[in-house]
Design a protein around this motif. Structure first.
Motif, PDB file in Angstrom:
ATOM      1  N   SER A 184      -7.990 -62.156   1.638  1.00 40.48           N
ATOM      2  CA  SER A 184      -6.898 -61.695   2.502  1.00 40.48           C
ATOM      3  C   SER A 184      -5.844 -62.778   2.709  1.00 40.48           C
ATOM      4  N   THR A 185      -6.267 -64.035   2.888  1.00 40.81           N
ATOM      5  CA  THR A 185      -5.289 -65.109   3.089  1.00 40.81           C
ATOM      6  C   THR A 185      -4.431 -65.322   1.850  1.00 40.81           C
ATOM      7  N   ALA A 213      -5.290 -66.569  11.903  1.00 38.83           N
ATOM      8  CA  ALA A 213      -5.622 -65.258  12.463  1.00 38.83           C
ATOM      9  C   ALA A 213      -6.745 -64.587  11.678  1.00 38.83           C
ATOM     10  N   ALA A 214      -6.711 -64.708  10.348  1.00 34.99           N
ATOM     11  CA  ALA A 214      -7.771 -64.103   9.529  1.00 34.99           C
ATOM     12  C   ALA A 214      -9.128 -64.731   9.833  1.00 34.99           C
ATOM     13  N   PHE A 219     -14.355 -64.247  12.476  1.00 39.82           N
ATOM     14  CA  PHE A 219     -15.387 -64.844  13.325  1.00 39.82           C
ATOM     15  C   PHE A 219     -15.868 -63.847  14.382  1.00 39.82           C
ATOM     16  N   PHE A 220     -14.941 -63.234  15.112  1.00 34.57           N
ATOM     17  CA  PHE A 220     -15.344 -62.298  16.166  1.00 34.57           C
ATOM     18  C   PHE A 220     -15.958 -61.025  15.581  1.00 34.57           C
ATOM     19  N   PHE A 221     -15.464 -60.589  14.421  1.00 37.16           N
ATOM     20  CA  PHE A 221     -16.062 -59.428  13.775  1.00 37.16           C
ATOM     21  C   PHE A 221     -17.504 -59.722  13.357  1.00 37.16           C
ATOM     22  N   GLY A 222     -17.729 -60.929  12.813  1.00 38.90           N
ATOM     23  CA  GLY A 222     -19.084 -61.302  12.430  1.00 38.90           C
ATOM     24  C   GLY A 222     -20.014 -61.419  13.626  1.00 38.90           C
ATOM     25  N   ILE A 223     -19.504 -61.961  14.742  1.00 38.41           N
ATOM     26  CA  ILE A 223     -20.315 -62.058  15.962  1.00 38.41           C
ATOM     27  C   ILE A 223     -20.719 -60.675  16.439  1.00 38.41           C
TER      28      ILE A 223
END
Length: 430
Positions: A184-185, A213-214, A219-223
Motif C-alpha cells: 500500500s505504501t 498512517a498505513a 497496527f490497530f487492525f492487527g491488535i
C-alpha cells in the motif's frame, strides 16, 4: 475387487461406495477444468494486468511485474476452487483433490505476492505451509481437529493462555499486515508522486504521512484481529512509553524536524546548502536525516535536528542565482582599463556565467604587490559546482593577459643595505 474390499473392511478403513468414487471423479474433473481456466486467465489477462500495473505502480512495478501473470493464474484457480468447495457438500474422498489443488494454488499465490513485496523466504514459506494445511483440512473435514490440537499445546500465564494456535495466528497476521503495508505504501507513494497539484516538497511530505498512517492503521487492525486487550497493558505501556520517550527523543525529534522542514519548505530536494563543513545539494529528506551529496560524490547524512538548530546557508532558497567572487591582481604599470575589460570579457565568455544579472569587475584595494580586483559573476546552477566556474574564468583570463602582454604580479622584496663599506672594514684590535 472383493478381496481388496474385504481387506479394507478388516483394517477398519471405510470402503468408498460407487457414488463416492463418481463424486471424486467429478471433483477431479472440476479441478482440472479450473486449473485450465487459471492458466488461460494468466496467459490472456496477464499481459494486460502487467501493463496496467506498470502504469499505476511506478517503481513497484519492477518488483511485482515478473510475478503478476503467476499471481493471476494461481489466484484465479484458487478462487474458482474455493467457490466449488463452498457450493456443494463434497464427501471427504472428493474433497481430497479439491483440497490439494486449492491449498497449492492459494499457497503459490501467497508466495508470489509476499516475495514480490520483499517478505523474507522463511516467513513466506511458513505462511504458505499454514495456508495449504488450513485449506486442505477445510476441504477434507474441517479445521477443528487441527485447531483443537494446536490450542492444547500451550501454557497459561495469569488470565491469558499462550498456545501454539495463538503463535501461528500472530505470525500469519503480522506477516500479512507487513506485506499489505509495504504494497500500500508503494502504490500510494507512486499515486502521490504523479499528482500534478503538489510540488516536490509537498509530495515527499504526503508520502511520509501516508506511510505513517498505513503503519498505524495496520497496527490497530492487527491488535483488533488478534483480540489483544490493550487495557491490560495500561500501566506497563505507560512506563514503557516513558522509557522509550527518553531513549528515542533524538529519533522522534529528528522525525518531527523532518516534517517541519517539509512543511515550511525552507529546505527542499535539489537545494544547494552549506552546513558547517558540508556543502552540496540536497538529495533526499529522510525520516532521520537529510542526504547532502557533495561535488566529490560523497553523501553526507545530516540529522534533521541540526538543520533546525544550526545556521544553514541555502543558496537556492528564494532564488537559484548565486554570485561568484573571483579575486584577480594586476601590476601597477599595466593599462588598468584594458585589464578590467579583459577580466569582464573572460567572465562573459564563460558558458555558465549568466548574461543577466551581468558580470561586473570591482577594484577592491591597492595591494602591496598589485592592484586588487574582484570579478563578480552570476550562475544559476550552483549544484554543478562553483570552483569549476572560477577555474574556467581564470584560464580564459590567463591567455588573454598573455596576448595583451599583461603580467601576473607576484611578491617581490627589495633590501637596502646602508653603510656597506663601513661594515666591510675590520674593527681595530684593542
Amino acid at each position: 475387487m472383493n478381496v481388496a474390499a474385504d481387506w479394507l473392511a478388516r483394517s477398519g478403513i471405510a470402503v468408498p461406495s460407487r457414488a463416492d468414487l463418481i463424486e471424486a471423479a467429478v471433483a477431479g474433473g472440476l479441478v482440472l477444468l479450473m486449473l485450465a481456466v487459471g492458466v488461460a486467465a494468466g496467459r490472456t489477462l496477464g499481459p494486460r494486468l502487467v501493463d496496467w500495473w506498470t502504469a499505476h505502480a511506478g517503481r513497484t512495478a519492477s518488483v511485482l511485474r515478473p510475478r503478476l501473470s503467476a499471481i493471476l493464474r494461481h489466484g484465479t484457480a484458487a478462487l474458482l476452487l474455493a467457490l466449488a468447495l463452498a457450493a456443494y457438500p463434497w464427501s471427504a474422498l472428493a474433497g481430497v483433490p479439491i483440497g490439494i489443488a486449492l491449498g497449492a494454488a492459494a499457497a503459490l499465490t501467497v508466495h508470489h505476492l509476499m516475495r514480490g513485496v520483499g517478505i523474507p523466504r522463511w516467513a513466506s514459506w511458513t505462511v504458505e505451509a499454514i495456508v495449504f494445511v488450513a485449506l486442505f483440512s477445510r476441504a477434507v473435514g474441517g479445521l477443528e481437529p487441527i485447531t483443537r490440537t494446536l490450542d492444547a499445546i500451550g501454557v497459561t500465564v495469569g488470565s491469558r493462555r499462550l498456545s501454539l494456535l495463538a503463535l501461528v495466528s500472530t505470525l500469519v497476521t503480522v506477516v500479512v499486515l507487513i506485506a499489505l503495508v509495504r504494497l500500500s505504501t508503494r502504490v500510494l507513494g507512486h499515486s502521490i508522486e504523479g499528482a500534478r497539484a503538489l510540488d516536490p516538497t509537498q509530495k515527499i511530505l504526503a508520502q511520509k504521512i501516508a506511510g505513517i498512517a498505513a503503519v498505524v492503521i495496520a497496527f490497530f487492525f492487527g491488535i483488533d484481529l488478534l483480540g489483544i486487550d490493550l487495557t491490560a497493558f495500561a500501566v506497563f505501556s505507560g512506563a514503557f512509553g516513558l522509557a522509550v520517550g527518553f531513549g528515542m527523543q533524538k529519533t522522534i525529534g529528528n522525525l518531527i524536524a523532518g516534517i517541519i522542514l517539509l512543511m515550511d519548505r525552507s529546505i527542499k530536494p535539489g537545494d544547494v546548502i552549506a552546513v558547517g563543513t558540508s556543502f552540496g545539494w540536497v538529495n533526499k529528506i529522510g525520516v532521520r536525516a537529510v542526504s547532502v551529496v557533495t561535488r566529490d560524490g560523497k553523501e553526507h547524512l545530516i540529522p534533521n535536528e541540526d538543520l533546525m538548530t544550526r545556521e544553514v546557508e541555502n543558496w537556492s532558497y528564494s532564488d537559484r542565482n548565486v554570485r561568484v567572487r573571483i579575486p584577480v591582481r594586476v601590476p601597477y604599470d599595466c593599462d588598468l582599463k584594458q585589464a578590467q575589460a579583459l577580466m569582464l570579457k573572460a567572465a562573459v565568455d564563460s558558458p555558465r556565467v549568466l548574461d543577466s544579472p551581468k558580470p561586473n569587475v570591482w577594484l577592491t584595494a591597492f595591494g602591496t604587490d598589485g592592484v586588487e580586483h574582484e570579478i563578480l559573476a552570476w550562475i544559476s546552477d550552483p549544484e554543478s559546482g562553483v570552483g569549476n566556474v572560477k577555474s574556467d574564468v581564470l584560464n580564459r583570463l590567463w591567455w588573454t593577459f598573455k596576448e595583451a602582454g599583461i603580467a601576473i604580479p607576484f611578491a617581490q622584496r627589495e633590501v637596502y643595505v646602508r653603510g656597506w663599506e663601513a661594515a666591510r672594514e675590520p674593527s681595530p684590535r684593542p
